[in-house]
Design a protein around this motif. Structure first.
Motif, short mmCIF file in Angstrom:
data_model
loop_
_atom_site.label_atom_id
_atom_site.label_comp_id
_atom_site.label_asym_id
_atom_site.label_seq_id
_atom_site.Cartn_x
_atom_site.Cartn_y
_atom_site.Cartn_z
N PRO A 68 50.75 -2.49 55.22
CA PRO A 68 51.79 -2.15 56.21
C PRO A 68 52.73 -3.32 56.50
O PRO A 68 53.94 -3.12 56.67
CB PRO A 68 50.96 -1.75 57.44
CG PRO A 68 49.69 -1.22 56.88
CD PRO A 68 49.40 -2.11 55.70
N THR A 69 52.20 -4.53 56.55
CA THR A 69 53.05 -5.70 56.78
C THR A 69 53.95 -5.95 55.58
O THR A 69 55.14 -6.28 55.73
CB THR A 69 52.19 -6.94 57.07
OG1 THR A 69 51.35 -6.69 58.19
CG2 THR A 69 53.06 -8.16 57.36
N LEU A 71 55.11 -3.72 53.52
CA LEU A 71 56.17 -2.71 53.58
C LEU A 71 57.23 -3.09 54.61
O LEU A 71 58.44 -3.02 54.34
CB LEU A 71 55.56 -1.36 53.92
CG LEU A 71 54.83 -0.63 52.79
CD1 LEU A 71 53.91 0.44 53.35
CD2 LEU A 71 55.82 -0.02 51.81
N LYS A 72 56.79 -3.50 55.78
CA LYS A 72 57.73 -3.88 56.84
C LYS A 72 58.60 -5.05 56.41
O LYS A 72 59.78 -5.12 56.74
CB LYS A 72 56.94 -4.25 58.10
CG LYS A 72 57.80 -4.74 59.27
CD LYS A 72 56.95 -5.08 60.48
CE LYS A 72 56.10 -6.31 60.24
NZ LYS A 72 56.92 -7.55 60.14
N ASP A 73 58.02 -5.96 55.65
CA ASP A 73 58.74 -7.18 55.25
C ASP A 73 59.76 -6.95 54.13
O ASP A 73 60.60 -7.81 53.89
CB ASP A 73 57.74 -8.24 54.81
CG ASP A 73 56.98 -8.86 55.98
OD1 ASP A 73 57.38 -8.63 57.14
OD2 ASP A 73 56.00 -9.58 55.73
N GLN A 114 48.86 4.77 54.99
CA GLN A 114 49.77 3.71 55.43
C GLN A 114 51.14 3.85 54.76
O GLN A 114 52.18 3.68 55.40
CB GLN A 114 49.15 2.35 55.12
CG GLN A 114 47.87 2.09 55.90
CD GLN A 114 47.09 0.89 55.37
OE1 GLN A 114 47.35 0.39 54.28
NE2 GLN A 114 46.13 0.42 56.16
N PHE A 118 54.84 4.79 56.69
CA PHE A 118 56.06 4.01 56.49
C PHE A 118 57.19 4.87 55.93
O PHE A 118 58.33 4.82 56.41
CB PHE A 118 55.80 2.83 55.56
CG PHE A 118 57.03 2.01 55.28
CD1 PHE A 118 57.44 1.02 56.16
CD2 PHE A 118 57.81 2.25 54.15
CE1 PHE A 118 58.58 0.27 55.92
CE2 PHE A 118 58.96 1.51 53.90
CZ PHE A 118 59.34 0.52 54.80
N GLN A 121 58.77 7.23 58.42
CA GLN A 121 59.57 6.55 59.42
C GLN A 121 60.78 5.81 58.84
O GLN A 121 61.67 5.40 59.60
CB GLN A 121 58.69 5.55 60.20
CG GLN A 121 57.58 6.22 60.99
CD GLN A 121 56.62 5.22 61.61
OE1 GLN A 121 56.71 4.00 61.38
NE2 GLN A 121 55.68 5.72 62.41
N ASN A 122 60.81 5.65 57.52
CA ASN A 122 61.89 4.89 56.87
C ASN A 122 62.42 5.71 55.69
O ASN A 122 62.05 5.47 54.53
CB ASN A 122 61.37 3.53 56.40
CG ASN A 122 60.92 2.66 57.55
OD1 ASN A 122 61.70 1.91 58.13
ND2 ASN A 122 59.64 2.77 57.90
N GLU A 125 64.09 4.35 51.91
CA GLU A 125 63.38 3.37 51.07
C GLU A 125 62.77 4.04 49.85
O GLU A 125 62.12 5.08 49.96
CB GLU A 125 62.29 2.68 51.88
CG GLU A 125 62.77 2.05 53.18
CD GLU A 125 63.85 1.00 52.97
OE1 GLU A 125 63.72 0.18 52.04
OE2 GLU A 125 64.83 0.98 53.76
N LYS A 304 66.39 -11.15 56.29
CA LYS A 304 65.04 -10.72 56.65
C LYS A 304 64.02 -11.65 56.02
O LYS A 304 64.08 -11.95 54.82
CB LYS A 304 64.81 -9.29 56.17
CG LYS A 304 63.56 -8.64 56.72
CD LYS A 304 63.53 -7.15 56.39
CE LYS A 304 62.36 -6.46 57.06
NZ LYS A 304 62.35 -5.01 56.78
N THR A 307 56.65 -12.00 57.06
CA THR A 307 55.76 -12.32 58.18
C THR A 307 54.79 -13.41 57.77
O THR A 307 54.12 -13.29 56.73
CB THR A 307 54.97 -11.07 58.59
OG1 THR A 307 55.87 -10.03 58.94
CG2 THR A 307 54.04 -11.37 59.76
#
Length: 340
Positions: A68-69, A71-73, A114, A118, A121-122, A125, A304, A307
């Motif tokens: 998940p991190t 993907l967010k990154d 997971q 993502f 919500q996105n 992508e 960007k 993390t």
């Protein structure tokens, strides 16, 4: 006059909203300029053994952050290894590294959940998963797990022999924006699980510290394809009995993923006359992977940043591993496996 002023104001607000909406729709993998590019014209930040992030400092860990991190990154391609479930479950797949006794990241069903969260919500992508089918699992089993996770609406299929890829914008519009490639065992019964080497070649993956970063075709041997994976990660080697284990090198990842990465990407771009599509690294949050991929894509990096790793990790300056007890424990576990 007042009516005219109000009408003009309403028109201005409406046009602004429409413009903002259009701009939002035009973002593809974080950049407007990527929307018009076809899938095979884009570079994607890729994590090698993306699932292998726990426990921190483990011998076989290739990443410091969970999926998940990642993907967010901004990681958009993920290398996963598929094994038979140690529990004997016939409706799931286990994510392990070399042996489930060495590193077991748990069931695929959890990880697909997971990914689904993502992607739900996105919506702008495009995601790629590379499967190393280490357990020689059937496409039918992959189908079962993906269907149960609700991933079917997202699955994209490219017919074998078709070298024309859609744009990112069209994939996003169709909602078919999850691509899956497997290194062996693909068949026509599950067309979305695509045979990787029909479309993609890879540079060598076994690179040791101090050796040159290669820009040659490793898999399929000497057979160029329309896209390629540039494997860019350093491994040390530990010998246990008659077995040799490749050990990820977190302590030098900052150097590996910065100047060395840019140099390797430039070299391969010149060698193959095309950018690497999948830039695969270990410990992605160290170095400048996201900036390098933006440069390869010809876009201005959006600023960007990845993390920072949670918990202990390697010290690049000292060249030592913090939390060495985890490594010792992993070595002991590995030794036990090979003793069987």
């Amino acid at each position: 006059m007042r009516f005219t002023f109000i009408s003009s104001a309403v028109a201005l607000v409406a046009s602004t909203l429409l413009l903002n909406g259009a701009e939002a729709q035009q973002l593809c993998n974080g950049y407007a300029d990527l929307c018009a590019k076809t899938y095979d014209q884009v570079a994607y930040a890729t994590t090698h053994n993306a699932f292998a992030y726990t426990p921190p400092g483990a011998l076989a860990a290739n990443q410091d952050n969970d999926i998940p991190t990642q993907l967010k990154d901004g990681i958009r391609a993920f290398m996963l290894d598929a094994y038979t479930s140690p529990s004997g479950a016939t409706n799931d797949i286990e994510l392990c590294h070399s042996y489930c006794s060495l590193l077991d990241a748990g069931p695929l069903s959890t990880v697909l959940g997971q990914f689904k969260t993502f992607m739900d919500q996105n919506p702008n992508e495009v995601i790629t998963i590379f499967w190393e089918n280490a357990g020689n699992l059937t496409p039918a089993l992959f189908q079962t797990v993906y269907q149960a996770a609700g991933m079917t609406p997202y699955l994209y299929t490219q017919a074998t022999g078709n070298t024309t890829w859609p744009t990112l914008a069209s994939m996003i519009a169709s909602k078919k924006r999850l691509l899956n490639f497997v290194d062996g065992g693909a068949d026509a019964s599950v067309p979305w699980l695509m045979e990787e080497y029909n479309f993609i070649f890879e540079t060598p993956w076994q690179i040791t510290k101090g050796s040159e970063y290669p820009c040659t075709i490793d898999r399929p041997k000497d057979q160029e394809r329309g896209m390629y994976v540039m494997n860019h990660f350093i491994s040390g080697q530990v010998t246990l009995g008659n077995q040799t284990i490749d050990v990820p090198q977190s302590s030098i990842a900052a150097q590996t993923n910065t100047a060395d990465l840019a140099s390797h990407a430039n070299k391969c771009t010149q060698t193959f006359n095309k950018i690497p599509n999948f830039v695969a690294v270990d410990f992605y949050e160290q170095g400048s992977l996201l900036q390098t991929v933006a440069q390869l894509n010809g876009v201005t990096w959006n600023g960007k940043v990845a993390t920072p790793a949670a918990g202990t990790k390697s010290s690049a300056a000292a060249g030592t591993i913090v939390g060495a007890s985890s490594v010792v424990a992993s070595l002991a576990a590995a030794a036990a496996v090979f003793a069987l």
